[in-house]
Design a protein around this motif. Structure first.
Motif, PDB file in Angstrom:
ATOM      1  N   MET A  27       0.833  -1.267   0.617  1.00 29.28           N
ATOM      2  CA  MET A  27       0.151  -0.243  -0.107  1.00 29.28           C
ATOM      3  C   MET A  27       0.777   1.091  -0.001  1.00 29.28           C
ATOM      4  O   MET A  27       0.802   2.328  -0.553  1.00 29.28           O
ATOM      5  N   GLY A  30       2.081   1.913  -3.591  1.00 32.75           N
ATOM      6  CA  GLY A  30       1.086   2.454  -4.597  1.00 32.75           C
ATOM      7  C   GLY A  30       0.765   4.188  -3.976  1.00 32.75           C
ATOM      8  O   GLY A  30       0.214   4.658  -4.323  1.00 32.75           O
ATOM      9  N   ARG A  33       3.223   6.124  -5.716  1.00 34.26           N
ATOM     10  CA  ARG A  33       3.665   5.927  -7.009  1.00 34.26           C
ATOM     11  C   ARG A  33       2.525   7.340  -7.515  1.00 34.26           C
ATOM     12  O   ARG A  33       2.545   7.735  -8.368  1.00 34.26           O
ATOM     13  N   ALA A  34       1.811   6.537  -6.756  1.00 30.80           N
ATOM     14  CA  ALA A  34       0.167   7.947  -6.811  1.00 30.80           C
ATOM     15  C   ALA A  34       0.633   9.718  -7.004  1.00 30.80           C
ATOM     16  O   ALA A  34       0.411  10.406  -7.177  1.00 30.80           O
ATOM     17  N   ASN A 205      -2.651  -7.727   0.304  1.00 27.18           N
ATOM     18  CA  ASN A 205      -1.537  -8.145   0.435  1.00 27.18           C
ATOM     19  C   ASN A 205      -1.097  -8.688   1.991  1.00 27.18           C
ATOM     20  O   ASN A 205      -0.466  -9.617   1.833  1.00 27.18           O
ATOM     21  N   THR A 222      -6.897  -3.100  -3.239  1.00 27.13           N
ATOM     22  CA  THR A 222      -5.233  -2.188  -4.040  1.00 27.13           C
ATOM     23  C   THR A 222      -4.474  -1.275  -3.603  1.00 27.13           C
ATOM     24  O   THR A 222      -4.958  -0.155  -3.285  1.00 27.13           O
ATOM     25  N   PRO A 223      -3.073  -1.376  -4.118  1.00 27.50           N
ATOM     26  CA  PRO A 223      -2.660   0.395  -3.491  1.00 27.50           C
ATOM     27  C   PRO A 223      -3.429   1.188  -4.512  1.00 27.50           C
ATOM     28  O   PRO A 223      -2.818   2.556  -3.698  1.00 27.50           O
ATOM     29  N   GLU A 224      -3.251   0.525  -5.345  1.00 27.84           N
ATOM     30  CA  GLU A 224      -3.820   2.002  -6.328  1.00 27.84           C
ATOM     31  C   GLU A 224      -5.215   2.737  -5.823  1.00 27.84           C
ATOM     32  O   GLU A 224      -5.664   3.671  -5.848  1.00 27.84           O
ATOM     33  N   ASP A 225      -5.682   2.078  -5.339  1.00 33.11           N
ATOM     34  CA  ASP A 225      -6.924   2.487  -4.544  1.00 33.11           C
ATOM     35  C   ASP A 225      -6.511   3.648  -2.860  1.00 33.11           C
ATOM     36  O   ASP A 225      -7.172   4.759  -3.105  1.00 33.11           O
ATOM     37  N   GLY A 227      -3.662   4.952  -2.802  1.00 37.25           N
ATOM     38  CA  GLY A 227      -2.958   5.859  -3.708  1.00 37.25           C
ATOM     39  C   GLY A 227      -3.758   6.892  -3.899  1.00 37.25           C
ATOM     40  O   GLY A 227      -3.570   8.290  -3.949  1.00 37.25           O
TER      41      GLY A 227
END
Length: 255
Positions: A27, A30, A33-34, A205, A222-225, A227
C-alpha cells in the motif's frame, strides 16, 4: 468563456515534498506512485534498505522523482536523520504519510490478548503511535510557518470492528493514533495544515480472499485504491477535509 484548461488540473502536487513511511512495497508503494504521478517529490522510507532502494530504482526508471530514506522509524535518532536527508535533497516536507504499521513477523505472530506480553504492546505502540507522534512533531512546525501541510495516517478498520483472531494490541495502537489525529487537526487547522486518517478494510497484501468476497464490490483493496485517496487528502483541494477517518473498505462496512 475561455477554453484554456491550463489551471483546471486537480490534485496537482508539483513543488510539494512528501515522505511516506513503510513504502517499499504494498500500500505504501501505491501511495508513493500516486503522489509522484501528480508531481510530488517523494521520499520512500522502509525498514529494509534493499526494499526501499529497489522500489526507488523502479520508480526512477518510470520517470518519477523519488529518493530512498530507509530506517527504523521507531527510533528517534533515525526519524531525525530521515527528515534531515529529505530536507537536504528536496527541502521542507509538505506531506507526511504515516503508512508503516505492520511490525516484522505480523500477521504470523498474532495471538489472543491473554497470551500477550508487555513487549507485544510496546512493539505496536512504538510503530503505530510513537513513530507517528515523533515524525509529525519534526515536520508540523515548518508546515505551519509555510501555511501548508498534510498529515495522513494509514489506519485499519480493526479500530472500528472487533475481531477474534488476535488484533487487540494492534487495534489499540491504531485507535490511539486516531485520537491524536483528531486533536492535532484542531490545533493546526488555522495554519493551513490538515490531519486525516484512511481506515483500510481487507487489502490484497495478506491473501484474505474469502473475507474480501464480503465487500460490496467483491474484491480486496489495492495499492492504487489507497494511493488515489491519499493523493486527494494531500492536495490543495482537500483544504476543508480535516480531523476525519475516511473508511476505505469496498463497502464491507457501510455504517
Amino acid at each position: 468563456m475561455s477554453t484554456n484548461n491550463t489551471h483546471l488540473r486537480m490534485f496537482d502536487l508539483n513543488d510539494r515534498v512528501a515522505l511516506v513511511t513503510g513504502a517499499g512495497q504494498g500500500m505504501g508503494l501505491g501511495v508513493v506512485r500516486a503522489l509522484a504521478g501528480q508531481g510530488a517529490r517523494v521520499a520512500v522510507n522502509d525498514l529494509y534498505a534493499e526494499r526501499a532502494e529497489h522500489a526507488v530504482a523502479k520508480l526512477v526508471a518510470e520517470g518519477f522523482d523519488v529518493m530512498a530514506v530507509p530506517g527504523d522509524i521507531t527510533r528517534s535518532e533515525i526519524r531525525e536523520e530521515i527528515v534531515f536527508k529529505v530536507r537536504q535533497r528536496y527541502g521542507d516536507i509538505d506531506i507526511l504519510v504515516n503508512n508503516a504499521g505492520v511490525p516484522p513477523g505480523m500477521p504470523e505472530s498474532l495471538r489472543h490478548f491473554s497470551e500477550l506480553e508487555d513487549k507485544d504492546f510496546e512493539i505496536q505502540l512504538d510503530l503505530n503511535l510513537r513513530a507517528v507522534l515523533g515524525l509529525t512533531r519534526l515536520v508540523v512546525r515548518g508546515m505551519g510557518e509555510r501555511g501548508f501541510g498534510r498529515i495522513v495516517i494509514i489506519s485499519s478498520e480493526s479500530w472500528r470492528v472487533g475481531l477474534s483472531f488476535g488484533l487487540t494490541n494492534y487495534a489499540a495502537a491504531k485507535s490511539a493514533s486516531l485520537g491524536f489525529m483528531r486533536h492535532l487537526a484542531h490545533e493546526v487547522g488555522r495554519k493551513g495544515i490538515t490531519a486525516n486518517a484512511v481506515s483500510l478494510g481487507t487489502m490484497n497484501n495478506f491473501g484474505y480472499d474469502e473475507q474480501a468476497k464480503s465487500t460490496a464490490v467483491g474484491r480486496a483493496g489495492t495499492p492504487e485504491d489507497v494511493g488515489a485517496l491519499v493523493t486527494y487528502l494531500a492536495s490543495s483541494e482537500a483544504a476543508w477535509m480535516t480531523g476525519q477517518v475516511l473508511p476505505l473498505n469496498g463497502g464491507a462496512i457501510t455504517a
